[in-house]
Motif scaffolding. Sequence first.
Motif, short mmCIF file in Angstrom:
data_model
loop_
_atom_site.label_atom_id
_atom_site.label_comp_id
_atom_site.label_asym_id
_atom_site.label_seq_id
_atom_site.Cartn_x
_atom_site.Cartn_y
_atom_site.Cartn_z
N TYR A 93 -1.83 0.60 10.54
CA TYR A 93 -2.54 0.39 9.27
C TYR A 93 -2.19 -0.98 8.68
N ASN A 139 -2.35 10.33 2.90
CA ASN A 139 -2.97 9.02 3.03
C ASN A 139 -1.93 7.96 3.38
N ALA A 183 -8.10 -1.21 10.52
CA ALA A 183 -7.50 0.05 10.11
C ALA A 183 -7.46 0.21 8.59
N SER A 184 -7.44 -0.89 7.86
CA SER A 184 -7.33 -0.79 6.41
C SER A 184 -8.65 -1.03 5.69
N MET A 189 -6.49 9.59 12.07
CA MET A 189 -6.38 8.74 10.90
C MET A 189 -7.73 8.11 10.62
N GLY A 190 -8.17 8.16 9.36
CA GLY A 190 -9.44 7.55 8.96
C GLY A 190 -10.47 8.61 8.61
N GLN A 217 -6.52 5.18 4.03
CA GLN A 217 -6.94 6.03 5.15
C GLN A 217 -6.33 7.42 5.08
N ASP A 237 0.82 -1.20 0.00
CA ASP A 237 0.00 0.00 0.00
C ASP A 237 0.86 1.26 0.00
#
Length: 151
Positions: free
Chosen positions: A139, A69, A145-146, A87-88, A73, A55
Amino acid sequence: MDDLIKGRLGGTDGYDIRCTIDGDTISGRAGGKLHGKDIELEITERGVQGTVGSDPVKIELDGGELRGNVGSQKLVLRGVDRVTGFMGEPIVGWNVVAQQTGERLSGQLGSTVLGRPFELELGSAPGWVGTLVALVAFYALEPRASVTVSR
């Protein structure tokens, strides 16, 4: 001599984090050999870019904040040795609070109950770099988280 960022995310049931800092490059791993992901980041004039696993990570300095990002996220960080951010997305996201004391960084991602504490030894790195590494590791290894929320 290379500098190290190493520590733990999530306490005893969490993950190890170990990264080498060589100039403007941060490379290492979150998690173990079997259940883990590689971290490759480069600090540029405008921010940080790289990968965690497969990622992309792309964060730019914008008005005193790091914005960008980590994978799917969104991320916003403020501060150098006392770091705060998010984050998010607003409903499904994690607050970030971290404090550097000397070469140690202590922080929390998310709430006290559902979140993850982290403790890192920074070497000569500033607190914001350690916080970013902890977020990238979170993440990479936390399934929640992902996840992308569809609208």
